[in-house]
Scaffold this motif. Sequence first.
Motif, mmCIF file in Angstrom:
data_model
loop_
_atom_site.group_PDB
_atom_site.id
_atom_site.type_symbol
_atom_site.label_atom_id
_atom_site.label_comp_id
_atom_site.label_asym_id
_atom_site.label_seq_id
_atom_site.Cartn_x
_atom_site.Cartn_y
_atom_site.Cartn_z
ATOM 1 N N ALA A 157 0.842 -1.192 0.000
ATOM 2 C CA ALA A 157 0.000 0.000 0.000
ATOM 3 C C ALA A 157 0.879 1.245 0.000
ATOM 4 C CB ALA A 157 -0.911 0.009 1.215
ATOM 5 N N LEU A 158 0.304 2.326 -0.496
ATOM 6 C CA LEU A 158 0.975 3.620 -0.529
ATOM 7 C C LEU A 158 0.208 4.548 0.399
ATOM 8 C CD1 LEU A 158 3.390 4.836 -2.109
ATOM 9 C CD2 LEU A 158 1.747 5.664 -3.797
ATOM 10 N N ALA A 159 0.915 5.280 1.271
ATOM 11 C CA ALA A 159 0.241 6.121 2.261
ATOM 12 C C ALA A 159 0.953 7.456 2.386
ATOM 13 C CB ALA A 159 0.210 5.417 3.624
ATOM 14 N N GLY A 160 0.175 8.526 2.534
ATOM 15 C CA GLY A 160 0.770 9.835 2.730
ATOM 16 C C GLY A 160 -0.094 10.960 2.215
ATOM 17 N N ASN A 161 0.558 12.057 1.816
ATOM 18 C CA ASN A 161 -0.180 13.250 1.378
ATOM 19 C C ASN A 161 0.232 13.738 -0.005
ATOM 20 O OD1 ASN A 161 2.352 14.361 1.785
ATOM 21 N ND2 ASN A 161 1.611 16.146 2.914
ATOM 22 N N ALA A 162 0.891 12.861 -0.792
ATOM 23 C CA ALA A 162 1.445 13.296 -2.067
ATOM 24 C C ALA A 162 0.528 13.009 -3.256
ATOM 25 C CB ALA A 162 2.804 12.627 -2.303
ATOM 26 N N PHE A 163 -0.656 12.499 -3.022
ATOM 27 C CA PHE A 163 -1.501 12.057 -4.137
ATOM 28 C C PHE A 163 -2.091 13.221 -4.924
ATOM 29 C CE2 PHE A 163 -1.993 8.732 -0.778
ATOM 30 C CZ PHE A 163 -1.086 7.855 -1.336
ATOM 31 N N ALA A 164 -2.484 14.274 -4.236
ATOM 32 C CA ALA A 164 -3.078 15.411 -4.938
ATOM 33 C C ALA A 164 -2.081 16.036 -5.900
ATOM 34 C CB ALA A 164 -3.572 16.453 -3.935
ATOM 35 N N ALA A 165 -0.830 16.134 -5.481
ATOM 36 C CA ALA A 165 0.186 16.773 -6.315
ATOM 37 C C ALA A 165 0.781 15.828 -7.350
ATOM 38 C CB ALA A 165 1.300 17.339 -5.425
ATOM 39 N N TYR A 166 0.955 14.549 -7.001
ATOM 40 C CA TYR A 166 1.724 13.655 -7.865
ATOM 41 C C TYR A 166 1.031 12.330 -8.154
ATOM 42 C CZ TYR A 166 5.316 16.798 -6.014
ATOM 43 O OH TYR A 166 6.034 17.913 -5.628
ATOM 44 N N GLY A 167 -0.259 12.213 -7.825
ATOM 45 C CA GLY A 167 -0.942 10.927 -7.924
ATOM 46 C C GLY A 167 -0.682 10.129 -9.183
ATOM 47 N N PRO A 168 -0.903 10.672 -10.387
ATOM 48 C CA PRO A 168 -0.697 9.893 -11.609
ATOM 49 C C PRO A 168 0.761 9.504 -11.846
ATOM 50 C CG PRO A 168 -2.085 11.809 -12.020
ATOM 51 C CD PRO A 168 -1.493 11.990 -10.663
ATOM 52 N N ARG A 169 1.673 10.190 -11.176
ATOM 53 C CA ARG A 169 3.093 9.925 -11.398
ATOM 54 C C ARG A 169 3.662 8.919 -10.402
ATOM 55 N NH1 ARG A 169 5.404 15.851 -11.176
ATOM 56 N NH2 ARG A 169 7.367 14.756 -11.614
ATOM 57 N N LEU A 170 2.851 8.487 -9.446
ATOM 58 C CA LEU A 170 3.296 7.518 -8.452
ATOM 59 C C LEU A 170 2.864 6.130 -8.887
ATOM 60 C CD1 LEU A 170 2.275 9.542 -5.273
ATOM 61 C CD2 LEU A 170 4.617 9.063 -5.998
ATOM 62 N N ALA A 171 3.809 5.322 -9.306
ATOM 63 C CA ALA A 171 3.497 3.985 -9.803
ATOM 64 C C ALA A 171 3.260 3.050 -8.624
ATOM 65 C CB ALA A 171 4.650 3.463 -10.657
ATOM 66 N N ALA A 172 2.032 2.533 -8.511
ATOM 67 C CA ALA A 172 1.709 1.606 -7.428
ATOM 68 C C ALA A 172 0.504 0.782 -7.835
ATOM 69 C CB ALA A 172 1.423 2.368 -6.137
ATOM 70 N N THR A 173 0.521 -0.501 -7.457
ATOM 71 C CA THR A 173 -0.591 -1.382 -7.788
ATOM 72 C C THR A 173 -1.501 -1.633 -6.596
ATOM 73 O OG1 THR A 173 0.779 -3.320 -7.278
ATOM 74 C CG2 THR A 173 0.757 -2.557 -9.559
ATOM 75 N N GLY A 174 -1.033 -1.314 -5.390
ATOM 76 C CA GLY A 174 -1.815 -1.573 -4.183
ATOM 77 C C GLY A 174 -2.720 -0.403 -3.815
ATOM 78 N N ALA A 175 -3.289 -0.488 -2.624
ATOM 79 C CA ALA A 175 -4.198 0.540 -2.131
ATOM 80 C C ALA A 175 -3.445 1.834 -1.829
ATOM 81 C CB ALA A 175 -4.908 0.041 -0.881
ATOM 82 N N ARG A 176 -4.196 2.937 -1.833
ATOM 83 C CA ARG A 176 -3.645 4.239 -1.481
ATOM 84 C C ARG A 176 -4.430 4.806 -0.295
ATOM 85 N NH1 ARG A 176 -1.853 7.579 -6.900
ATOM 86 N NH2 ARG A 176 -0.676 5.893 -7.896
ATOM 87 N N HIS A 177 -3.701 5.330 0.676
ATOM 88 C CA HIS A 177 -4.327 5.867 1.876
ATOM 89 C C HIS A 177 -3.843 7.299 2.090
ATOM 90 C CE1 HIS A 177 -5.602 1.784 2.736
ATOM 91 N NE2 HIS A 177 -4.347 1.385 2.614
ATOM 92 N N GLU A 178 -4.783 8.244 2.054
ATOM 93 C CA GLU A 178 -4.453 9.653 2.254
ATOM 94 C C GLU A 178 -4.408 9.915 3.759
ATOM 95 O OE1 GLU A 178 -3.569 13.530 0.916
ATOM 96 O OE2 GLU A 178 -4.193 11.930 -0.445
ATOM 97 N N VAL A 179 -3.214 9.954 4.333
ATOM 98 C CA VAL A 179 -3.047 10.166 5.768
ATOM 99 C C VAL A 179 -1.887 11.117 6.015
ATOM 100 C CG1 VAL A 179 -4.008 7.922 6.446
ATOM 101 C CG2 VAL A 179 -1.554 8.132 6.009
ATOM 102 N N LEU A 180 -1.860 11.683 7.216
ATOM 103 C CA LEU A 180 -0.803 12.596 7.635
ATOM 104 C C LEU A 180 -0.106 12.031 8.869
ATOM 105 C CD1 LEU A 180 -2.729 15.973 7.276
ATOM 106 C CD2 LEU A 180 -0.800 15.216 5.867
ATOM 107 N N PRO A 181 1.101 12.513 9.173
ATOM 108 C CA PRO A 181 1.775 12.080 10.402
ATOM 109 C C PRO A 181 1.139 12.753 11.613
ATOM 110 C CG PRO A 181 3.107 13.705 9.257
ATOM 111 C CD PRO A 181 1.934 13.411 8.363
ATOM 112 N N GLY A 182 0.263 12.042 12.312
ATOM 113 C CA GLY A 182 -0.483 12.627 13.411
ATOM 114 C C GLY A 182 0.082 12.284 14.776
ATOM 115 N N ALA A 183 -0.277 13.099 15.772
ATOM 116 C CA ALA A 183 0.219 12.904 17.127
ATOM 117 C C ALA A 183 -0.303 11.609 17.749
ATOM 118 C CB ALA A 183 -0.179 14.097 17.993
ATOM 119 N N GLU A 184 -1.544 11.209 17.399
ATOM 120 C CA GLU A 184 -2.058 9.955 17.954
ATOM 121 C C GLU A 184 -1.247 8.762 17.463
ATOM 122 O OE1 GLU A 184 -4.034 12.306 16.437
ATOM 123 O OE2 GLU A 184 -6.107 12.100 17.132
ATOM 124 N N ALA A 185 -0.831 8.791 16.194
ATOM 125 C CA ALA A 185 0.027 7.719 15.678
ATOM 126 C C ALA A 185 1.345 7.675 16.439
ATOM 127 C CB ALA A 185 0.277 7.913 14.186
#
Length: 233
Positions: A157-185
């Motif tokens: 899986a791919l996770a982070g905040n780069a999809f809006a800016a670079y989504g089509p340019r990120l080669a990945a076959t698995g799931a994508r999760h739009e998440v940020l580095p949070g304090a609870e994590a």
Amino acid sequence: MSKLLAFDTSTEHLSVAVRHGEQVLAHHGAGGAQASATLLPLIQQLLRDAGLALSGLDAIVFGRGPGSFTGLRTACSVAQGLAFGANVPLLPVDTLLAVAEEARHVSGAQQLVAVLDARMDQVYAARYDFAAHGPLGGDDEPLLLSPEALEVPAGWALAGNAFAAYGPRLAATGARHEVLPGAEAMLRLAPALLAAGRTVPAAQAWPLYVRDKVAQTTEERAAIKAAAAASAT
């Protein structure tokens, strides 16, 4: 250790959380330039709400990077000042690890590539395999690279905040999760990091810089635009 303060200002979002036993109080809001003015008041308010004094904390957990240069300096300087004043140990957390942990928590994915927008047509990235390496996912070094150069193993899986800016340019076959580095994590990661002896004294509250340059020259910006235009044709 059940009395913890955690915060992250590495992106355009600010995240603060306090753990007091089983109770977790958190705040999420705008970061960026505002973080330096709002972080301390938010910390003070959450500590009051949780019935904790700064000196009573077991550790202060902070996002050390990679991320925004200004945001990392804010987090490190606040962590250092609080730790010096209250004589509390510091626990630095890699922001990419926090991204992977948040995606693991919400989706159950065990093999993830964490990716954060590094601006300047680049991303920060690191791989984490929780199935193979346990609660910290391994010790992969963060990379700085172009979106096209990011390699994602099949099924990961791919996770982070780069999809809006670079989504089509990120080669990945698995799931994508739009998440940020949070304090609870970071609070969830804290027990394993503490057990691994990752605390540091206040004098070592250093940011993790993967890039040593924060701005491009006019010529570099023109070259990037030209390359992007050429790839689009």
